[in-house]
Every structure is written in structure tokens, then in C-alpha cells.
Design an enzyme around this catalytic site. Structure first.
Site, PDB file in Angstrom:
ATOM      1  CG  ASP A  15       5.222  23.671   9.020  1.00 17.25           C
ATOM      2  OD1 ASP A  15       4.489  23.735   8.028  1.00 17.25           O
ATOM      3  OD2 ASP A  15       5.276  22.693   9.781  1.00 17.25           O
ATOM      4  CG  HIS A  70       3.170  27.102   1.005  1.00 22.12           C
ATOM      5  ND1 HIS A  70       4.298  26.762   1.700  1.00 22.12           N
ATOM      6  CD2 HIS A  70       3.355  26.664  -0.245  1.00 22.12           C
ATOM      7  CE1 HIS A  70       5.113  26.126   0.878  1.00 22.12           C
ATOM      8  NE2 HIS A  70       4.562  26.051  -0.294  1.00 22.12           N
TER       9      HIS A  70
HETATM   10  P1  GDP Z   1       5.585  27.295   4.971  1.00 19.87           P
HETATM   11  O1  GDP Z   1       4.946  25.989   4.760  1.00 19.87           O
HETATM   12  O2  GDP Z   1       7.087  27.215   5.010  1.00 19.87           O
HETATM   13  O3  GDP Z   1       5.101  28.345   4.046  1.00 19.87           O
HETATM   14  O4  GDP Z   1       5.196  27.792   6.421  1.00 19.87           O
HETATM   15  P2  GDP Z   1       3.725  27.922   7.072  1.00 19.87           P
HETATM   16  O5  GDP Z   1       2.910  28.770   6.231  1.00 19.87           O
HETATM   17  O6  GDP Z   1       3.203  26.605   7.476  1.00 19.87           O
HETATM   18  O7  GDP Z   1       4.089  28.619   8.464  1.00 19.87           O
HETATM   19  C1  GDP Z   1       4.492  29.880   8.563  1.00 19.87           C
HETATM   20  C2  GDP Z   1       3.511  30.626   9.454  1.00 19.87           C
HETATM   21  O8  GDP Z   1       4.159  31.747   9.977  1.00 19.87           O
HETATM   22  C3  GDP Z   1       2.319  31.191   8.709  1.00 19.87           C
HETATM   23  O9  GDP Z   1       1.220  31.228   9.577  1.00 19.87           O
HETATM   24  C4  GDP Z   1       2.760  32.592   8.323  1.00 19.87           C
HETATM   25  O10 GDP Z   1       1.698  33.497   8.147  1.00 19.87           O
HETATM   26  C5  GDP Z   1       3.572  32.958   9.520  1.00 19.87           C
HETATM   27  N1  GDP Z   1       4.694  33.841   9.256  1.00 19.87           N
HETATM   28  C6  GDP Z   1       5.559  33.855   8.213  1.00 19.87           C
HETATM   29  N2  GDP Z   1       6.520  34.771   8.421  1.00 19.87           N
HETATM   30  C7  GDP Z   1       6.251  35.340   9.633  1.00 19.87           C
HETATM   31  C8  GDP Z   1       6.901  36.329  10.440  1.00 19.87           C
HETATM   32  O11 GDP Z   1       7.937  36.878  10.087  1.00 19.87           O
HETATM   33  N3  GDP Z   1       6.315  36.619  11.639  1.00 19.87           N
HETATM   34  C9  GDP Z   1       5.192  36.022  12.081  1.00 19.87           C
HETATM   35  N4  GDP Z   1       4.705  36.367  13.267  1.00 19.87           N
HETATM   36  N5  GDP Z   1       4.567  35.068  11.370  1.00 19.87           N
HETATM   37  C10 GDP Z   1       5.091  34.737  10.176  1.00 19.87           C
END
Ligand code: GDP
Length: 426
Positions: free
Chosen positions: A12, A40
Site C-alpha cells: 500500500d 492497487h
Molecule cells: P499500492 O498497493 O502500493 O498501489 O497502494 P494502494 O493503492 O493500496 O494505496 C495507495 C493509496 O494512496 C491510493 O488510494 C492512491 O490513490 C493514493 N495515493 C498514491 N499516491 C498518493 C499521493 O502522493 N498523495 C495522496 N494523497 N494519495 C496518494
């Protein structure tokens, strides 16, 4: 040119967003491990999507999305995902599935549930997607490869043989309904017809693509601390989450992986059980959880509230080292703009001694965080496009962490969208 996008921590970290962003300049995006147990979250012009099996590049017309041999392939979930993105207006993506990928069987999902029930309070916090039973069977050599779906005689014989052993457990350990081989065979025929148009010798395809100078992204799931060898065993996942495994799970030469982008979140979060040294609780945690990510820190697959904590330099330095990081992508930094002061975990105190080396699990359970507090920047940094424009305290936070983890932060994500990124020279 092959690049990997992987996580430094518990998952995440925002890998989906970084992969989606890098996919703009890529030709092929490959999932090389894991299954539909994690998700994701991606936000783009088509809307907001939670992908579990499809690579994060499916939203671009110019990319090919590949499911590598290392993936736990859940065929109905893959099809559901393809259908749902097409229904939301995304053009039908080009998808290839390795003929050597193995299939998550309906009984893997059931065994996952039954085992969690049996363990009760001592469970591992599985997402019950069948991942652990799947990988157990793969290495016990009783799994089903995609290629085997196309060999009727072999399939028939194997279904009967596998049902025989599974049924012993179902009857005597779990006291649950038995597998009927004919029914299972019919399901596998359906799977075969669904997957047939996509099946490919992925390793040969990638070998040729590398020769042609194509840009290939390997997309990891979860992060270093969930790796079965190097993570917080046994609270780990069942396939390797390391960039090195990208070579195996995609079927390419290890030396072809030239760039390893390790994604680190500006604070910590984790799902499931297991030691989490910099964890915070109560109102402090609730506020960070509510403000975190994009619309709160809740699991993309399960909707479970994530456990929250301060940035952990010990875990992240270790996480980056095991990945073989060339670049750190530092994400979700915008979320911390509300804090007057930001604690950072810089060491672990274990049995009276302070260390910056990440220990094995038994010691980790006894570790207490050594915190250092940095001043906050108290403003919204979304929309900022260059490093120089960031507030002074925000730059100090980034540089402090960069020094402690020992790898260059070359990308800073200050919002969930594709364009919310600040590049920084090494
Ligand atoms: P992954 O499994 O590593 O891709 O991570 P997730 O998708 O579960 O969690 C990342 C969350 O953070 C998602 O809801 C993204 O839209 C959000 N996100 C990613 N980068 C950023 C950022 O720079 N700022 C903010 N506020 N949200 C972000």
C-alpha cells in the site's frame, strides 16, 4: 530496458500510482508475483479503479499487460476485472497470460477460509483469496499450470488424483463438502475457454521485446516486509515481493533489470497482523487514517482499516536495501501537511540496545521505536511541480529521510493523480 516498481514496506505504498505514471513511457507491464489478495488503487481520466490482478498499465492504449508465470492466476477474477474496466469506458487492453502461470483453484479459496476458521484467533489474517494454499500446492507440485488446461487426458487424470488427497483433509480435518472431480473438471473447461485467447509463451515474448529495445515495467505487489524470506515471517505473503524475483516471475535474465524504483510512503501503514514498531493508536492514528491515501487508509481488497504509524527509517532502509533500490519514489507526502510536528522512527530499542538494523521476527516483537521529531510545514503542497517550490520544512523532512534510508529519493508524489509528481535529480 527493464524497470521494476516495488514496495519497501508492508504494501500500500502507492505502487499502483507510480506504475500507472511510469507506464506512460513503457511498452509492456508485467505482474510477476502474488494474486488477487492485494489491490492497487489508480485514479485517472476514466475514474477510480481498484485492480487486483490486472497490471496497472491497462489504462493506456499503447501498452501490453502481461500476467507472468510467478502470479497466482485467478481466472474468474481476471475476467471480472477486464469486464469492469471495459464497462467503465476503458478500451479493451492487450493482455497476455503466461502458459506457465498456475491457476488458483476454487478449492484453494475454500481451504484458505477453512484454515482461518480452524485457527480461530490464531489466524494469520489471510485475505482468504486462496494464495497460501495455492503456493503450497505449487511447491508441492500439485498445482495446475495454464498449459495443462489444454491437455485433456492429463487434466482428467490429475483432477481425480488431486481430489483424492484434498478430500481426505476436507473430510477428516475440516468436515466440509468433498470435491467432485467431474464438477471440478467442468469448471476447468470453463477456465480454459476463458483464458485461451490470451495464453502466450511470456518469457520468449519478453526476450524478443528486450532485444527490440522495448521498455518493460515489472510491477510488484505488497513490499519487502511481506517477503517470505526477508519479511516478518510468518506474517508474510506466499510469493517473493522482491525485484529480484521479477526475473523469475516474468522469465527474464536478472541483469536486464536496470532500474529498481522502490516506493516508500511518507508515513507507515500496514494491514493484517504482525509486528509494526512505529504504530500509533487512538485519535492520532484515526486522524492520519482518515486523511491518508486518497479518501482514507482502508484496504483496497478488504476495506479493512489499515494500521497506521510514523515513517520507519529502520524498516524502510532495510526494505530499500533488499530491493536493490536505484530510485526511491516517496509518496503521499501531501497528507502530512496538517501536522505541527512529525515524529520519525530512527532506531529500534531492543533489550536496552538501540539498533538501526532490521531484526528477525522474535526480536522485532520486542522492539520499541526511537523517535525523532521534525517540524511540520503546515500547508497544502498539492499542485507544486518543482522541488525548489516545496516548503523548507518539507524539503528538510525529505532530506532527513533520504539520509537515514541511504537511497536517493528521485520522485516525490504529492497527490493521487498521474500528474502529481515532482522529479528530483540524484
Ligand atoms: P499500492 O498497493 O502500493 O498501489 O497502494 P494502494 O493503492 O493500496 O494505496 C495507495 C493509496 O494512496 C491510493 O488510494 C492512491 O490513490 C493514493 N495515493 C498514491 N499516491 C498518493 C499521493 O502522493 N498523495 C495522496 N494523497 N494519495 C496518494
Amino acid at each position: 530496458m527493464v524497470k521494476a516498481v516495488v514496495g519497501a514496506n508492508w504494501g500500500d505504498e502507492g505502487k499502483g500510482k507510480i506504475t500507472d505514471m511510469l507506464a506512460k513511457e513503457a511498452d509492456i507491464i508485467v505482474r510477476f508475483q502474488g494474486g488477487a489478495n492485494a489491490g492497487h488503487t489508480i485514479i485517472n481520466d476514466y475514474g477510480k479503479f481498484a485492480l487486483h490482478t490486472l497490471p496497472s498499465g491497462v489504462f493506456y492504449g499503447h501498452t501490453t499487460s502481461v500476467i507472468g508465470n510467478g502470479v497466482a492466476l485467478n481466472i474468474p477474477v481476471l475476467f471480472g476485472e477486464i469486464r469492469s474496466i471495459v464497462e467503465q469506458g476503458v478500451p479493451m487492453p492487450k493482455i497476455l497470460v503466461s502458459d506457465r502461470a498456475q491457476i488458483v483453484m476454487p478449492y484453494h479459496i475454500l481451504f484458505d477460509q477453512y484454515e482461518e476458521e480452524r485457527l480461530g484467533g490464531k489466524s494469520f489474517g489471510s485475505t482468504k483469496s486462496g494464495i497460501a494454499p495455492f503456493y503450497s500446492d505449487k511447491y508441492a507440485k500439485t498445482g495446475f499450470q495454464v498449459s495443462e488446461l489444454f491437455d485433456e487426458e492429463l487434466l482428467r487424470e490429475k483432477v481425480v488424483r488431486v481430489a483424492e488427497t484434498k478430500n481426505v483433509l476436507l473430510e477428516h480435518l475440516y468436515h466440509k463438502p468433498l470435491i467432485a472431480p467431474e464438477e471440478l473438471l467442468a469448471t476447468l473447461h470453463e477456465y480454459r475457454d476463458m483464458i485461451a485467447p490470451y495464453v502466450c509463451d511470456v518469457s520468449a515474448y519478453l526476450h524478443q521485446a528486450i532485444g527490440e529495445g522495448k521498455t518493460i515495467l515489472l510491477e510488484g505487489q505488497l513490499g519487502t516486509l511481506k517477503d517470505p524470506d526477508h519479511g516478518i515471517y510468518p506474517m508474510v505473503t506466499s510469493s517473493s515481493t522482491l525485484a529480484a524475483y521479477g526475473a523469475i516471475g516474468a522469465g527474464i535474465a536478472p541483469y536486464e533489470i536496470r532500474q529498481i524504483v522502490t516506493v516508500c510512503k511518507a508515513y507507515s501503514s500496514a494491514v493484517g497482523a504482525g509486528a509494526f514498531v512505529s504504530e500509533i493508536f487512538g485519535d492520532e492514528a484515526d486522524e492520519l487514517r482518515r486523511r491518508g491515501g486518497d479518501g482514507g487508509e482502508y484496504g483496497a481488497t478488504t476495506g479493512r482499516p489499515r494500521r497506521m504509524g510514523w515513517f520507519d527509517c529502520v524498516a524502510s532502509r532495510y526494505g530499500c536495501r533488499l530491493q536493490g533500490t536505484t530510485d526511491v519514489a516517496f509518496t503521499v507526502l501531501d497528507v502530512l501537511g496538517y501536522l505541527d510536528e512529525i515524529p520519525v522512527c530512527v532506531g529500534y530499542e531492543i533489550d536496552g540496545e538501540v539498533t538501526t538494523e532490521f531484526p528477525t521476527t522474535a526480536k522485532l516483537m520486542r522492539a520499541k521505536p526511537v523517535l525523532e521529531t521534525l517540524p511540520g510545514w503546515k500547508c497544502d503542497i498539492r499542485g507544486i511541480k518543482t522541488y525548489e517550490e516545496l516548503p523548507e520544512n518539507c524539503k528538510k523532512y525529505i532530506e532527513f529521510i533520504e539520509e537515514r534510508i541511504g537511497y536517493p529519493i528521485t520522485m516525490i508524489s504529492n497527490g493521487p493523480g498521474r500528474e502529481d509528481i515532482i522529479y528530483r535529480a540524484k
